[in-house]
Design a protein around this motif. Structure first.
Motif, PDB file in Angstrom:
ATOM      1  N   ALA A 224     -50.986  45.032  -4.295  1.00 31.91           N
ATOM      2  CA  ALA A 224     -50.073  44.736  -5.394  1.00 31.91           C
ATOM      3  C   ALA A 224     -49.992  43.234  -5.645  1.00 31.91           C
ATOM      4  O   ALA A 224     -49.943  42.780  -6.799  1.00 31.91           O
ATOM      5  N   VAL A 228     -51.915  41.045  -9.009  1.00 36.85           N
ATOM      6  CA  VAL A 228     -51.194  40.104  -9.864  1.00 36.85           C
ATOM      7  C   VAL A 228     -51.907  38.754  -9.881  1.00 36.85           C
ATOM      8  O   VAL A 228     -52.006  38.099 -10.927  1.00 36.85           O
ATOM      9  N   LEU A 247     -49.000  51.344  -9.343  1.00 36.86           N
ATOM     10  CA  LEU A 247     -49.994  50.296  -9.569  1.00 36.86           C
ATOM     11  C   LEU A 247     -50.567  50.334 -10.978  1.00 36.86           C
ATOM     12  O   LEU A 247     -50.896  49.291 -11.551  1.00 36.86           O
ATOM     13  N   ASP A 249     -48.994  51.155 -13.751  1.00 37.85           N
ATOM     14  CA  ASP A 249     -48.049  50.504 -14.653  1.00 37.85           C
ATOM     15  C   ASP A 249     -48.065  48.991 -14.448  1.00 37.85           C
ATOM     16  O   ASP A 249     -47.935  48.217 -15.409  1.00 37.85           O
ATOM     17  N   GLU A 250     -48.218  48.561 -13.204  1.00 37.88           N
ATOM     18  CA  GLU A 250     -48.350  47.124 -12.941  1.00 37.88           C
ATOM     19  C   GLU A 250     -49.593  46.572 -13.637  1.00 37.88           C
ATOM     20  O   GLU A 250     -49.550  45.511 -14.275  1.00 37.88           O
ATOM     21  N   GLY A 253     -49.027  46.212 -17.325  1.00 38.42           N
ATOM     22  CA  GLY A 253     -48.231  45.023 -17.608  1.00 38.42           C
ATOM     23  C   GLY A 253     -49.050  43.755 -17.572  1.00 38.42           C
ATOM     24  O   GLY A 253     -48.816  42.826 -18.353  1.00 38.42           O
ATOM     25  N   ILE A 254     -50.035  43.702 -16.700  1.00 30.45           N
ATOM     26  CA  ILE A 254     -50.891  42.522 -16.582  1.00 30.45           C
ATOM     27  C   ILE A 254     -51.716  42.304 -17.848  1.00 30.45           C
ATOM     28  O   ILE A 254     -51.977  41.173 -18.255  1.00 30.45           O
TER      29      ILE A 254
END
Length: 362
Positions: A224, A228, A247, A249-250, A253-254
């Motif tokens: 995680a 990022v 992960l 959804d993360e 977002g990136i």
């Protein structure tokens, strides 16, 4: 000549707008190829189906789905569903009942779309029907319970079969993409020694069938952080259900948000295109919903089916859809407001279709 039978299930709210756009884009893309034949089968689902047929997943839809090569499911607005046993989120039932084990969730950064990083092009493959999710990891009953008012228990399910199938989908995808040709397996076997241990063991066993694909493993919390900081380092990421859900959804977002996040669900027999985002009832009917994720979800479905049938024409058509959708993102006059544009759902779809038609006439 290759023949495809593809279902069209509009879903709820903005699904009634973005799904027809995605289907029209696919139709335009395959038009130059007379050796590609597609039958489009529209089927009722969601709140409108409940109002008409008494179920959000009517029997006629359930009966026809197994006869299809794959189907496109629009976003579902289950938060507004009435409290009725026959009105339930159909996508969750379809994932379980059709054995849609692998959830494919790409995350790609485009220069024309503001994002935290550029140069990102990864795909998360999430095991889809087991893990901690209590709505789908049991044949009967529920894997969450409260023996007392002060004690809640959740059971996690990991099986060799599903882990092997999800891993095989990840390695096949890494080979199809032909980019970094690497699969990163996510785990927490420092704590979940048996569950995550089995998941990683299965991935390593499948890796032996793909000597051209690199495999690495990474602890979920470390990954995680790394995603990022350096998401460009990754190609295909394989994770169990809950880890993959978070992960992906993360990752969205990136690269600019859920409006840029397509999705595909795969099983041993069935395939379902279903974008990651929800049905957005607050903007439904306003012609401002971003159709990008739905178009790319349909494209993923068609590309996967084309590779299965070894249909070069269909593979080329699917590639053309991806390229045309990307090309439109820089045109602020046609893209939707969430992308900084002044266009709408229909205008964005029409612009993608024009690019495909121009390529055909070139």
């Amino acid at each position: 000549m290759a023949f495809y039978r593809i279902g069209v299930l509009l879903g709820d709210d903005i699904g009634l707008e973005v799904v027809p756009v995605a289907v029209e884009v696919l139709k335009i893309a395959i038009a130059p190829y007379p050796d590609i034949q597609v039958e489009w089968v529209e089927l009722p689902v969601g709140l409108s189906a409940f109002r008409t047929f008494g179920s959000s997943l009517p029997a006629q839809t359930v009966d026809i789905l197994p006869t299809l090569d794959g189907f496109i499911l629009g976003p579902i607005g289950h938060m507004a569903y009435p409290k009725d046993i026959n009105c339930f989120p159909p996508h969750m039932v379809l994932r379980r009942d059709l054995d849609l084990i692998s959830n494919i969730r790409p995350a790609k950064a485009y220069p024309m779309v503001p994002s935290l990083h550029q140069g990102v092009d990864l795909v998360i493959v999430r095991e889809n029907t087991q893990g901690f999710q209590p709505d789908r990891n049991m044949f009967a009953g529920n894997s969450e319970c409260m023996p007392t008012p002060d004690l809640a228990l959740s059971t996690r399910v990991i099986t060799r079969r599903n882990s092997m199938l999800a891993a095989r989908a990840a390695f096949q995808l890494a080979r199809q993409r032909n980019k970094k040709k690497k699969v990163t397996v996510i785990h927490k076997n420092t704590v979940f020694k048996l569950g995550c241990g089995l998941f990683v063991d299965c991935a390593q066993e499948v890796a032996k069938e793909f000597p051209d694909i690199e495999i690495e493993t990474c602890v979920v919390d470390t990954f995680a952080m790394k995603m990022v900081m350096r998401p460009q380092d990754y190609d295909v990421v394989l994770a169990s259900n809950l880890f993959g859900d978070i992960l992906s959804d993360e990752a969205a977002g990136i690269v600019g948000g859920l409006g840029m996040a397509p999705g595909l669900n795969l099983g041993p027999r069935y395939r379902m295109a279903n974008a990651t985002h929800g049905s957005a009832p607050d903007i439904a009917g306003k012609n401002i919903a971003n159709p990008f994720a739905m178009i790319l979800s349909a494209q993923l479905l068609f590309s996967w089916l084309a590779h299965e049938k070894q249909d070069d024409s269909a593979i080329q058509a699917a590639q053309a859809v991806e390229a045309a959708a990307e090309a439109v993102l820089g045109d602020k006059a046609v893209v939707t407001p969430d992308l900084g544009g002044t266009g709408g759902t229909l205008q964005m779809g029409e612009a993608i279709c024009r690019i495909l038609e121009d390529q055909r006439n070139f």
